[in-house]
Design a protein around this motif. Structure first.
Motif, PDB file in Angstrom:
ATOM      1  N   SER A   4      -0.707 -11.282   5.126  1.00 45.67           N
ATOM      2  CA  SER A   4      -1.804 -12.165   5.519  1.00 45.67           C
ATOM      3  C   SER A   4      -3.104 -11.761   4.834  1.00 45.67           C
ATOM      4  O   SER A   4      -3.843 -12.599   4.326  1.00 45.67           O
ATOM      5  CB  SER A   4      -1.993 -12.128   7.038  1.00 45.67           C
ATOM      6  N   ILE A   5      -3.370 -10.448   4.808  1.00 48.77           N
ATOM      7  CA  ILE A   5      -4.574  -9.948   4.152  1.00 48.77           C
ATOM      8  C   ILE A   5      -4.542 -10.270   2.663  1.00 48.77           C
ATOM      9  O   ILE A   5      -5.544 -10.668   2.062  1.00 48.77           O
ATOM     10  CB  ILE A   5      -4.713  -8.420   4.360  1.00 48.77           C
ATOM     11  N   ASN A   6      -3.358 -10.142   2.053  1.00 46.88           N
ATOM     12  CA  ASN A   6      -3.233 -10.427   0.621  1.00 46.88           C
ATOM     13  C   ASN A   6      -3.539 -11.875   0.299  1.00 46.88           C
ATOM     14  O   ASN A   6      -3.927 -12.195  -0.827  1.00 46.88           O
ATOM     15  CB  ASN A   6      -1.823 -10.073   0.138  1.00 46.88           C
ATOM     16  N   PRO A  32     -13.712  -6.080   0.158  1.00 43.81           N
ATOM     17  CA  PRO A  32     -12.436  -5.443  -0.192  1.00 43.81           C
ATOM     18  C   PRO A  32     -11.239  -6.384  -0.155  1.00 43.81           C
ATOM     19  O   PRO A  32     -10.180  -6.061  -0.709  1.00 43.81           O
ATOM     20  CB  PRO A  32     -12.281  -4.346   0.886  1.00 43.81           C
ATOM     21  N   TYR A  33     -11.382  -7.548   0.488  1.00 40.72           N
ATOM     22  CA  TYR A  33     -10.240  -8.415   0.718  1.00 40.72           C
ATOM     23  C   TYR A  33     -10.221  -9.669  -0.157  1.00 40.72           C
ATOM     24  O   TYR A  33      -9.160 -10.251  -0.368  1.00 40.72           O
ATOM     25  CB  TYR A  33     -10.200  -8.850   2.197  1.00 40.72           C
ATOM     26  N   CYS A  34     -11.381 -10.092  -0.650  1.00 39.23           N
ATOM     27  CA  CYS A  34     -11.481 -11.375  -1.350  1.00 39.23           C
ATOM     28  C   CYS A  34     -11.612 -11.192  -2.860  1.00 39.23           C
ATOM     29  O   CYS A  34     -11.989 -10.130  -3.346  1.00 39.23           O
ATOM     30  CB  CYS A  34     -12.673 -12.170  -0.819  1.00 39.23           C
ATOM     31  N   ASN A  35     -11.297 -12.258  -3.580  1.00 40.91           N
ATOM     32  CA  ASN A  35     -11.402 -12.230  -5.028  1.00 40.91           C
ATOM     33  C   ASN A  35     -12.842 -12.061  -5.472  1.00 40.91           C
ATOM     34  O   ASN A  35     -13.164 -11.246  -6.335  1.00 40.91           O
ATOM     35  CB  ASN A  35     -10.816 -13.524  -5.618  1.00 40.91           C
ATOM     36  N   SER A  36     -13.742 -12.830  -4.863  1.00 39.61           N
ATOM     37  CA  SER A  36     -15.168 -12.722  -5.186  1.00 39.61           C
ATOM     38  C   SER A  36     -15.996 -13.146  -3.984  1.00 39.61           C
ATOM     39  O   SER A  36     -15.597 -14.027  -3.218  1.00 39.61           O
ATOM     40  CB  SER A  36     -15.529 -13.564  -6.410  1.00 39.61           C
TER      41      SER A  36
END
Length: 228
Positions: A4-6, A32-36
């Motif tokens: 889910s985090i991925n 830390p979790y998102c692309n940008s």
């Protein structure tokens, strides 16, 4: 949970919040979790960031100087009607909620913000599996919500400028896209002559084989292919 985090790693998020400390906490909490992740200090700054970057989800406060959240959401929705918004609120006012819904808000989060709760909201939005394709011509199809272009079933990519102007037309399929809208979204409020705009559109027509109709002195319309 890790899967889910991925799912957040593909997301580009814009956080619009006039309180610098709150904004920085949200940016650092999601980074830390998102692309940008981009931050904006008010609605006007948020609109400029939206025009500059490809944004999947906008997280916005309502009460801000220069341009409030409602005004920003309205401006952005005029350009991209399918834009996703999460609204941050300190109040339980029905009026504020109704206004937010009218401007395209999908979810609401009450302050103070819990990063885990916000992260869960973002994960929920990534689960949308809309594979519906819209045919633009015999060979060109698009997935508007995922912003993908297919030619004869194969995904294709455009140059930066072509991509921005194409998706402005695609967001507003079958509707007039004015020269002002093109200047604001594609050229980020920098002056662009009608000749320069026309050249980009001519290249799109040649490369994709699509019909973009010119409405003299007003702008252009990209029409979806009529189903037979």
């Amino acid at each position: 949970m890790s899967e889910s985090i991925n799912s957040l790693k593909k997301l580009s998020i814009l956080i619009v919040e006039d309180d610098e400390i709150s904004r920085d906490l949200l940016v650092e909490g999601l980074k830390p979790y998102c692309n940008s992740i981009y931050g904006a200090k008010n609605g006007l700054d948020g609109l400029e960031k939206f025009n500059k970057y490809k944004i999947d989800i906008i997280i916005t406060d309502i009460h801000m100087p220069n341009m409030n959240g409602f005004e920003m959401m309205k401006e952005i929705s005029n350009i991209k009607p399918h834009q996703k918004f999460i609204v941050l609120t300190s109040y339980d006012s029905d009026l504020n909620l109704m206004k937010s819904i009218e401007q395209g808000a999908i979810l609401f989060l009450k302050k103070p913000i819990d990063i885990k709760e916000l992260r869960s909201m973002l994960i929920t939005l990534t689960y949308e599996k809309d594979e519906k394709l819209t045919k633009i011509s015999d060979s060109i199809s698009i997935n508007i919500k995922k912003e993908k272009i297919y030619k004869d079933g194969e995904e294709i990519y455009l140059t930066y400028l072509q991509n921005k102007i194409f998706w402005l037309f695609a967001y507003n399929l079958n509707q007039l896209v004015s020269y002002d809208m093109i200047e604001e979204f594609v050229y980020e409020n920098e002056y662009a002559s009608k000749g320069a705009i026309q050249n980009v559109i001519l290249r799109l027509r040649r490369e994709l084989g699509i019909q973009i109709k010119n409405i003299p002195e007003l702008g252009y319309i990209l029409a979806a292919k009529k189903m037979e």
